[in-house]
Design a protein around this motif. Sequence first.
Motif, PDB file in Angstrom:
ATOM      1  N   LEU A  72       0.855  -1.265   0.115  1.00 46.84           N
ATOM      2  CA  LEU A  72      -0.166   0.007   0.045  1.00 46.84           C
ATOM      3  C   LEU A  72       0.653   1.442   0.150  1.00 46.84           C
ATOM      4  CD1 LEU A  72      -2.847   1.353   0.227  1.00 46.84           C
ATOM      5  CD2 LEU A  72      -2.596   1.262   2.657  1.00 46.84           C
ATOM      6  N   LEU A  73       2.008   1.189   0.969  1.00 48.72           N
ATOM      7  CA  LEU A  73       2.669   2.392   0.766  1.00 48.72           C
ATOM      8  C   LEU A  73       3.471   2.705  -0.429  1.00 48.72           C
ATOM      9  CD1 LEU A  73       4.304   2.237   4.573  1.00 48.72           C
ATOM     10  CD2 LEU A  73       2.685   3.816   3.456  1.00 48.72           C
ATOM     11  N   ARG A  74       3.884   1.441  -1.117  1.00 46.93           N
ATOM     12  CA  ARG A  74       4.644   1.637  -2.473  1.00 46.93           C
ATOM     13  C   ARG A  74       3.574   2.301  -3.516  1.00 46.93           C
ATOM     14  NH1 ARG A  74       7.816  -3.944  -2.903  1.00 46.93           N
ATOM     15  NH2 ARG A  74       9.421  -3.615  -1.205  1.00 46.93           N
ATOM     16  N   TRP A  75       2.355   1.794  -3.495  1.00 45.47           N
ATOM     17  CA  TRP A  75       1.223   2.122  -4.411  1.00 45.47           C
ATOM     18  C   TRP A  75       1.080   3.552  -4.217  1.00 45.47           C
ATOM     19  CZ3 TRP A  75      -3.646   4.058  -3.610  1.00 45.47           C
ATOM     20  CH2 TRP A  75      -4.273   4.171  -4.932  1.00 45.47           C
ATOM     21  N   GLN A  79       1.541   6.634  -6.728  1.00 43.57           N
ATOM     22  CA  GLN A  79       0.451   7.625  -7.097  1.00 43.57           C
ATOM     23  C   GLN A  79       0.702   9.078  -7.008  1.00 43.57           C
ATOM     24  OE1 GLN A  79      -2.396   6.778  -8.684  1.00 43.57           O
ATOM     25  NE2 GLN A  79      -1.335   4.398  -8.406  1.00 43.57           N
ATOM     26  N   ILE A  80       1.512   9.635  -5.961  1.00 48.24           N
ATOM     27  CA  ILE A  80       2.025  10.687  -5.841  1.00 48.24           C
ATOM     28  C   ILE A  80       3.295  11.389  -6.379  1.00 48.24           C
ATOM     29  CG2 ILE A  80       0.787  11.182  -3.686  1.00 48.24           C
ATOM     30  CD1 ILE A  80       3.406  10.901  -2.383  1.00 48.24           C
ATOM     31  N   GLY A  81       3.901  10.302  -7.326  1.00 43.85           N
ATOM     32  CA  GLY A  81       5.011  10.546  -7.992  1.00 43.85           C
ATOM     33  C   GLY A  81       6.407  10.548  -7.397  1.00 43.85           C
TER      34      GLY A  81
END
Length: 82
Positions: A72-75, A79-81
């Motif tokens: 989840l943290l990697r995703w 997402q925020i780049g």
Amino acid sequence: MIFSLLAICLWVVAAFIMQSIPSNDQHWRRAYVLIGVGVPLLIWVTWYSGPLMGALGLVVGAMVLRWPLLFLLRWMRRQIGL
């Protein structure tokens, strides 16, 4: 109060029993079930035992479900780049 803490302890025992049984999907379905059951338990513990025990329950849940949390943290970072 004691029943909510007992429920969290049983959740941890169930998580370790689920982890010891082989799985074809690398335990992801079981992780989803544990998350679905763990969130209401965490709310219950926080409501009846206070925010300190709720934070402790959150830490325990994060230690048990460390791989879904890591993914989840990697995703979120993608997402925020960052």
